[in-house]
Motif scaffolding. Sequence first.
Motif: not given
Length: 908
Positions: A344-359
């Motif tokens: 299991h894995a998750s990666r979270v970051w803020t996209d260029a448009d300021g939204r949170l991106h969860v992979r």
Amino acid sequence: MGFSVRIDDRDSHEVPRPGQCLRTYLRERGRTGVKKGCDTGDCGACTVHVDGLAVHSCLYPAHRADGRVVTTVQGLAEGGQLHHVQEAFARSRAFQCGYCTPGFVMTATALTPEQLADLPQALKGNLCRCTGYRPIDEAVRGAHPRRGEEARPPCPVPEGGDAVARGVVTGGARFTLDDSAPAGMLHIALVRSPHRHARILDIDASAASAVPGVHAVLTHHDAPPTRFSTALHENTDDDPADTRVLDDVVRHVGQRVAAVVADSPATAAQACRLVRVTYEVLPAVTDPEQAIGPGAVQVHEDGNVAAVFRRGVGDVERGLAEADVVHEGVFHTQRVQHTPLECHASRVWTDADGRLHVRAATQTPHLVRRRLCEVFGLDRDRLRVTTGRLGGSFGRGQDLQTEDIALLAALRTGRPVQLENTRTDELTATTTRHPFHVRVTLGARRDGTLTALKLRVIADTGAYGNHGPSVLDVACTEALALYHCPNLAVDGTCVRTHNVPAGAFRGYGAGQLAFAVESALDDLAHRLRLDPLALRERVYLRPGQRAPFPGAGERYPVMDTGLLHCLRLLGQVRAQRLRTRPAPGGQHRSVGEGLAVATLHTVPADGHIAQAAVALRSDGHYDLATAVPEFGTGTGEVLCRIAARALSTSPDRVHLGDADTDLLDHHSGGFASTGLVLTGRAVAAACRTLAERIREVAAVRTGVAADSCRPGVAAVDCDGLPLPLTAVHSRSGTTGRPLRAVASVSARDVVPALGFSAQWFRVEVDTATGLVRVLDSVHVADAGTVMDTTRCRGQVEGAVVQGIGTTLWEDLATDSEGHVTTTGLRTYSIPRFGDVPPTEVHFVEHSDDDRAVNPKPMSELPYNSVAPALANAVRDATGIRFTSLPLRPDTVWAATSAGGRGDGTAQR
Ligand code: FES
């Protein structure tokens, strides 16, 4: 002297970090075809060549590669040409999820003639959880035909399957963490509970926080107070909301206590050891029977019962009174783990448009988004969830496993954050199959006709309710949908205990029930001196009869002729095998045969919604969007073929991207065979609508009536006037209306029916050692419309092998304090190449269903019939009924040596 290593076609001079393994060094340099499945050299997913020698790169110190040549699966192909081993793996379709494939390819490439002579030995360092190994065997032998041995004929490559296979065998397929990491990413390691049940009185994080590189230590004080269920369903009514991201009470060993967020996984893990937690240890209950007894310790404030299933038809006591024979058995199944090769894995970051991106490694991106928004109070437009290809799943991706804690860390630090479970995390602290205790009471006439079927079922869901209520419901409805009995009663309880939580797992409870009921039926056949197959023909529903209990939407599936065809074919193959293959045998060796059948409803969970969108691109190809991540079922390829058929084009012109919540309004995800049963319908509907719109645009453009315009592979034929699809697209662009269509299908749109799976084994039991050896394995399935025979066969073969592992040895063991002791792949052993026989797979064809639109479930069903069939074969060989799984050699030996009472549960 500097550091220098040749990696595929380039040199690297960057000095490895102290203690860094070669696998991580390579992955950080873009060689993500090198996979991570463990850190102990057990799975082989990280296999590379160092100076031509195959090594497990997780065990190989990176600094030792100084001055050497390292070849990864990405460097094997030369000048765009696949290496002949890669070609053989692609040709044989020797993968399902494909996570193990790069490792197998690298091992197979380096095999010497001596190693080729003993493949089980040569491939014992590489694990595959999906395929059952038959196609891998075929690929290796195809790549290295021995003198005098012709390469086996390859499987036909399904249309559009080349690109997928090429991606998998070259390491180009993108799994969850294969994209480049966002700059400045932090990593999480978790402090876990050493106690089954305790209140957290204090957490002193000062020493951990002082470690250089540590950015935060998060505890229950930092977590939202919201309680939620980690189970992900469209309809959430049944899922107990009893879990917090981080709680101040721990209810099982291994539960998260705190999260350390640091620059590197190693720093985070080091700092974890410095977090001081003061606990008030509380009493615990681990036996589900005790947990529902008077005065039991309460796991949660609302009690230990997570769900109850009480249903019946007729009068079961009268049915028992009318019976010539009453037979009773009590059966137990153990705790086993999904063990996909990708953790299991998750990666979270803020996209260029300021939204949170969860992979995330999830099967349900839209439901993950919905649940995270509820827990963290976020607007849904602030969150985007995407997946890559998943390295196996078996239901594990239907739970929130790492997404919530990764999001919490990203929100609290404002930095990109990643959590990747270790294999030990996977085995000690993620969800498992529900252990079941089942009492079966059967009443029957002398001819085998059932007069009564009574069940008492206890399912141990562990510390949190999770999927427990739905698992109990599926077990008690779907597994019983086979049986024709006028008097039937089920008393089922799903119980919370202080054990590791259970969750969604291939079969979803129906396999546990099938083990109990199909074993008891076999005993009944012996008591009545009836052939087990003949008894089953008598006790199963006949075509036209409906299942005893309704499924989703309170609708009753009705039996078609699929089961009859399965039984008939299984009977023929069984008779032929018994006639033509003499049983081996000898001193201390007993041979026996056994069979079992399982069923599942074709309609998935109530409320399930599948959506698909398709758009014509400017180059005349199509973009297809669904939210069904590919985890080894081949669903993506089949969806492209369904789309191609509806659009009259070729599958290679249909492009299916990653599952992405930005591409569709909503989708309940891919699980329980919904990928084809529901999403396939949505894809076909969307594509038909798009084809219609293409016709309309082409008609305007050419002046020919829309009825006379037929979309083709690259052009629309309007009464002999070919109009390129690129021209149709540009025309639509001038009207401002993109040529895009969307369609939704819900579970209620599917006709309730039943899929079937029948398994037959012949085994040899060595009574001197207790070892059970499978001699013959035959599986017959009614999969309705088989859209991709190769992949469907792969699903069956993989499920049978997973079932053999469950039946014969897999067991997530714990010590007296509740600590899981099978913490790695050496102690929690999944089937290896040399452990399992090939399975002969047959799909029945019958004509009373609408085969164009009715694929039946086949992702999990074949697993369910394996344990009872194998246990029945062992009973036939030894005369002993084993009522608890697994049938390990020590258990079998003890029972055979003690004349059938060795384990206290076996019955003669
Ligand atoms: Fe081998 Fe999935 S295909 S692990």
